[in-house]
Enzyme design. Structure first.
Site, PDB file in Angstrom:
ATOM      1  N   TYR A 145     105.754  17.373 -32.075  1.00  0.00           N
ATOM      2  CA  TYR A 145     104.899  16.245 -32.445  1.00  0.00           C
ATOM      3  C   TYR A 145     103.472  16.752 -32.557  1.00  0.00           C
ATOM      4  O   TYR A 145     102.986  17.452 -31.671  1.00  0.00           O
ATOM      5  CB  TYR A 145     104.996  15.138 -31.390  1.00  0.00           C
ATOM      6  CG  TYR A 145     106.359  14.504 -31.353  1.00  0.00           C
ATOM      7  CD1 TYR A 145     106.803  13.725 -32.417  1.00  0.00           C
ATOM      8  CD2 TYR A 145     107.208  14.698 -30.268  1.00  0.00           C
ATOM      9  CE1 TYR A 145     108.068  13.146 -32.398  1.00  0.00           C
ATOM     10  CE2 TYR A 145     108.469  14.118 -30.239  1.00  0.00           C
ATOM     11  CZ  TYR A 145     108.894  13.342 -31.303  1.00  0.00           C
ATOM     12  OH  TYR A 145     110.140  12.776 -31.277  1.00  0.00           O
ATOM     13  N   HIS A 146     102.833  16.412 -33.654  1.00  0.00           N
ATOM     14  CA  HIS A 146     101.495  16.924 -33.923  1.00  0.00           C
ATOM     15  C   HIS A 146     100.434  15.855 -33.744  1.00  0.00           C
ATOM     16  O   HIS A 146     100.732  14.669 -33.766  1.00  0.00           O
ATOM     17  CB  HIS A 146     101.439  17.464 -35.351  1.00  0.00           C
ATOM     18  CG  HIS A 146     102.219  18.725 -35.517  1.00  0.00           C
ATOM     19  ND1 HIS A 146     101.653  19.968 -35.448  1.00  0.00           N
ATOM     20  CD2 HIS A 146     103.543  18.928 -35.720  1.00  0.00           C
ATOM     21  CE1 HIS A 146     102.591  20.887 -35.607  1.00  0.00           C
ATOM     22  NE2 HIS A 146     103.746  20.283 -35.769  1.00  0.00           N
ATOM     23  N   HIS A 202     102.834   1.472 -34.452  1.00  0.00           N
ATOM     24  CA  HIS A 202     102.848   1.415 -32.990  1.00  0.00           C
ATOM     25  C   HIS A 202     102.638   2.822 -32.443  1.00  0.00           C
ATOM     26  O   HIS A 202     103.406   3.742 -32.742  1.00  0.00           O
ATOM     27  CB  HIS A 202     104.169   0.825 -32.483  1.00  0.00           C
ATOM     28  CG  HIS A 202     104.247  -0.659 -32.690  1.00  0.00           C
ATOM     29  ND1 HIS A 202     105.404  -1.307 -33.042  1.00  0.00           N
ATOM     30  CD2 HIS A 202     103.283  -1.614 -32.589  1.00  0.00           C
ATOM     31  CE1 HIS A 202     105.151  -2.616 -33.146  1.00  0.00           C
ATOM     32  NE2 HIS A 202     103.874  -2.822 -32.877  1.00  0.00           N
ATOM     33  N   GLU A 205     105.361   5.303 -30.789  1.00  0.00           N
ATOM     34  CA  GLU A 205     106.593   5.613 -31.520  1.00  0.00           C
ATOM     35  C   GLU A 205     106.386   6.882 -32.337  1.00  0.00           C
ATOM     36  O   GLU A 205     106.346   6.871 -33.561  1.00  0.00           O
ATOM     37  CB  GLU A 205     106.979   4.394 -32.377  1.00  0.00           C
ATOM     38  CG  GLU A 205     107.255   3.173 -31.500  1.00  0.00           C
ATOM     39  CD  GLU A 205     107.270   1.839 -32.248  1.00  0.00           C
ATOM     40  OE1 GLU A 205     107.226   1.845 -33.488  1.00  0.00           O
ATOM     41  OE2 GLU A 205     107.317   0.791 -31.570  1.00  0.00           O
ATOM     42  N   ARG A 257     100.734   1.180 -27.142  1.00  0.00           N
ATOM     43  CA  ARG A 257     101.404   0.611 -28.314  1.00  0.00           C
ATOM     44  C   ARG A 257     100.425   0.097 -29.379  1.00  0.00           C
ATOM     45  O   ARG A 257     100.628   0.268 -30.578  1.00  0.00           O
ATOM     46  CB  ARG A 257     102.284  -0.551 -27.834  1.00  0.00           C
ATOM     47  CG  ARG A 257     102.829  -1.477 -28.912  1.00  0.00           C
ATOM     48  CD  ARG A 257     103.603  -2.612 -28.236  1.00  0.00           C
ATOM     49  NE  ARG A 257     103.906  -3.712 -29.124  1.00  0.00           N
ATOM     50  CZ  ARG A 257     105.052  -3.840 -29.793  1.00  0.00           C
ATOM     51  NH1 ARG A 257     105.978  -2.908 -29.705  1.00  0.00           N
ATOM     52  NH2 ARG A 257     105.269  -4.887 -30.547  1.00  0.00           N
ATOM     53  N   HIS A 329     109.523   2.480 -37.471  1.00  0.00           N
ATOM     54  CA  HIS A 329     109.277   2.270 -36.039  1.00  0.00           C
ATOM     55  C   HIS A 329     110.341   3.026 -35.248  1.00  0.00           C
ATOM     56  O   HIS A 329     111.262   3.599 -35.805  1.00  0.00           O
ATOM     57  CB  HIS A 329     109.418   0.780 -35.696  1.00  0.00           C
ATOM     58  CG  HIS A 329     108.336  -0.096 -36.228  1.00  0.00           C
ATOM     59  ND1 HIS A 329     107.445  -0.741 -35.413  1.00  0.00           N
ATOM     60  CD2 HIS A 329     108.007  -0.458 -37.496  1.00  0.00           C
ATOM     61  CE1 HIS A 329     106.614  -1.456 -36.145  1.00  0.00           C
ATOM     62  NE2 HIS A 329     106.928  -1.311 -37.417  1.00  0.00           N
ATOM     63  N   GLU A 404     114.037   0.921 -37.439  1.00  0.00           N
ATOM     64  CA  GLU A 404     113.886   1.397 -36.061  1.00  0.00           C
ATOM     65  C   GLU A 404     114.672   2.697 -35.985  1.00  0.00           C
ATOM     66  O   GLU A 404     115.899   2.702 -36.063  1.00  0.00           O
ATOM     67  CB  GLU A 404     114.452   0.378 -35.061  1.00  0.00           C
ATOM     68  CG  GLU A 404     113.747  -0.973 -35.073  1.00  0.00           C
ATOM     69  CD  GLU A 404     112.472  -0.999 -34.237  1.00  0.00           C
ATOM     70  OE1 GLU A 404     112.079   0.052 -33.700  1.00  0.00           O
ATOM     71  OE2 GLU A 404     111.868  -2.082 -34.140  1.00  0.00           O
TER      72      GLU A 404
END
Ligand SMILES: [Zn+2]
Length: 441
Positions: A145-146, A202, A205, A257, A329, A404
């Protein structure tokens, strides 16, 4: 006598005030770090020993128990669907909450045993990421994750490297001054119709911006080989709709969030951007309390992020230019379509169901993962002010879908980075199926 009455009334008021204040304090504890304070001096929130519990809500007793866990045991709801809730319980409340549920004869399942442990191994070690970065003139790897700057750097890289295909436009600026950068991928044919994709509305996420950039990468790097129904579309993609929240969730609170707007008169910050869109704004599943996770803001499109999306789509809309509005999401593996604000069914429900089901089949054929398909308010719960309702209800964009992404609760929001590529492929298969539906009908 009158004096006594006034006196006891005052005592009563003071008592109520104190009680409300202490309950409020407890509720707002996680919002503490949201108070105005220099980022440099802020300590990240730790979740040592916090657990995620799955509790059924098929009857009134169970529903009340969940409400009780929220108010008295400081529980934080992660996900609500039709018949169950995933709720996080801090270590300090675990024992008392457990005996409360036991006494109420409610069975529950522990999904996550120690949240902090998961958070610490979610991303590969820094050195490992460094080795993978900068190999291709940008920093994204889809193995980690960046941060927001890496993602924006990637968009700028694409515009520079593929100027005939990619362009970057800033469509707005956040409360903290970050640019909302939108990537357009287009072969420039004047007859093209358009598809909107956004991620990261959000903050927590994280899989959403990761798969949104994965989709971009897949489109751009394979452009020449793509079928014409993908090439003859103008793609408008905003990978991080809520960069302030995203940054905050990476630096200070993994479970943040909302966005990071200041709320006048309150110590709590942030608006739930997916309750801030203008269609049926303020309805069910939203809150007027700035400390709530689903605070809808002081008015429809009160936030710079949602206003930017509204302005852009409105300004681009010639005829029915936008054919699909797709927003990513997590978590739960659902393909959802309007309405979100109520359990009413749209007149074209059958078309939506068909397109959603075809996309779910495409995903299953690719990875074997199952995504459930249905109207959001029915499959999950009613929630007004969502972007998908606005896209369909106000803007008339037929194929408006909320996805989702993974998973179904083993990791929830803390999905390990090793799942990015598979999730990205699933999301691409979804987008591909949507593009087919758009061009066929
Ligand atoms: Zn979400």
């Amino acid at each position: 006598m009158l004096k006594y009455k006034i006196f006891s009334f005052i005592v009563f008021i003071v008592f109520c005030g104190k009680f409300a204040a202490s309950a409020g304090l407890q509720r707002d504890r996680r919002q503490e770090s949201a108070r105005d304070q220099d980022d440099e001096t802020r300590e990240p929130v730790k979740y040592d020993g916090a657990q995620l519990w799955r509790i059924p809500i098929s009857n009134e007793v169970e529903r009340n128990a969940v409400a009780e866990l929220e108010t008295k045991y400081d529980g934080l709801k992660w996900k609500t669907v039709e018949n169950r809730v995933d709720i996080m319980i801090d270590k300090s409340a675990r024992e008392s909450a457990r005996s409360y549920l036991q006494n109420s004869n409610i069975t529950y399942r522990i999904l996550i045993d120690d949240l902090q442990k998961l958070i610490e191994v979610e991303n590969p070690p820094k050195e490992e990421i460094e080795l993978l970065q900068n190999r291709k003139g940008h920093r994204l790897t889809w193995k980690a994750y960046h941060n927001f700057n890496d993602i924006v750097g990637y968009l700028d890289y694409l515009a520079k490297t593929y100027p005939d295909l990619c362009s970057v436009q800033t469509i707005g600026t956040t409360h903290e001054g970050r640019a909302l950068k939108l990537l357009k991928i287009s072969n420039g044919h004047p007859a093209n119709e358009a598809i909107w994709i956004d991620g990261g509305i959000h903050a927590r996420e994280w899989i959403s911006p990761a798969v949104t950039t994965y989709i971009i990468n897949h489109l751009v790097e394979n452009w020449e080989e793509l079928p014409s129904y993908l090439k003859n579309i103008d793609w408008h993609i905003l990978p991080v709709l809520n960069p302030d929240g995203y940054d905050y969730s990476q630096k200070f609170n993994r479970l943040w969030r909302k966005n990071r707007s200041r709320n006048p008169g309150s110590n709590c910050r942030g608006v739930d951007l997916n309750r801030n869109y203008g269609y049926m704004w303020g309805g069910e599943g939203t809150s007027s309390n700035p400390c709530s996770e689903v605070y809808r803001g002081k008015g429809a499109f009160s936030e710079p992020e949602t206003a930017a999306v509204q302005n852009f789509i409105t300004s681009q809309r010639k005829g029915d230019y936008f054919k699909a509005f797709l927003t990513f999401h997590s978590y739960g593996q659902y393909i959802l379509y309007p309405w979100g604000y109520s359990k009413a069914i749209t007149p074209d429900n059958n078309d939506m169901k068909l397109a959603g089901t075809q996309a779910a089949t495409a995903i299953r054929n690719g990875s074997g993962a199952t995504y459930q398909v249905g109207p959001a308010a029915i499959l999950l719960y009613p929630a007004a002010g969502g972007s998908d309702d606005w896209a369909k209800g106000t803007m008339g964009i037929k194929y408006s879908f909320t996805v989702e992404l993974r998973d179904t609760g083993r990791y929830g929001f803390i999905l390990p980075a090793s799942y990015i590529e598979q999730s990205g492929q699933e999301a691409f298969n979804f987008v591909d199926a949507m593009a087919r539906s758009v061009t066929i009908l």
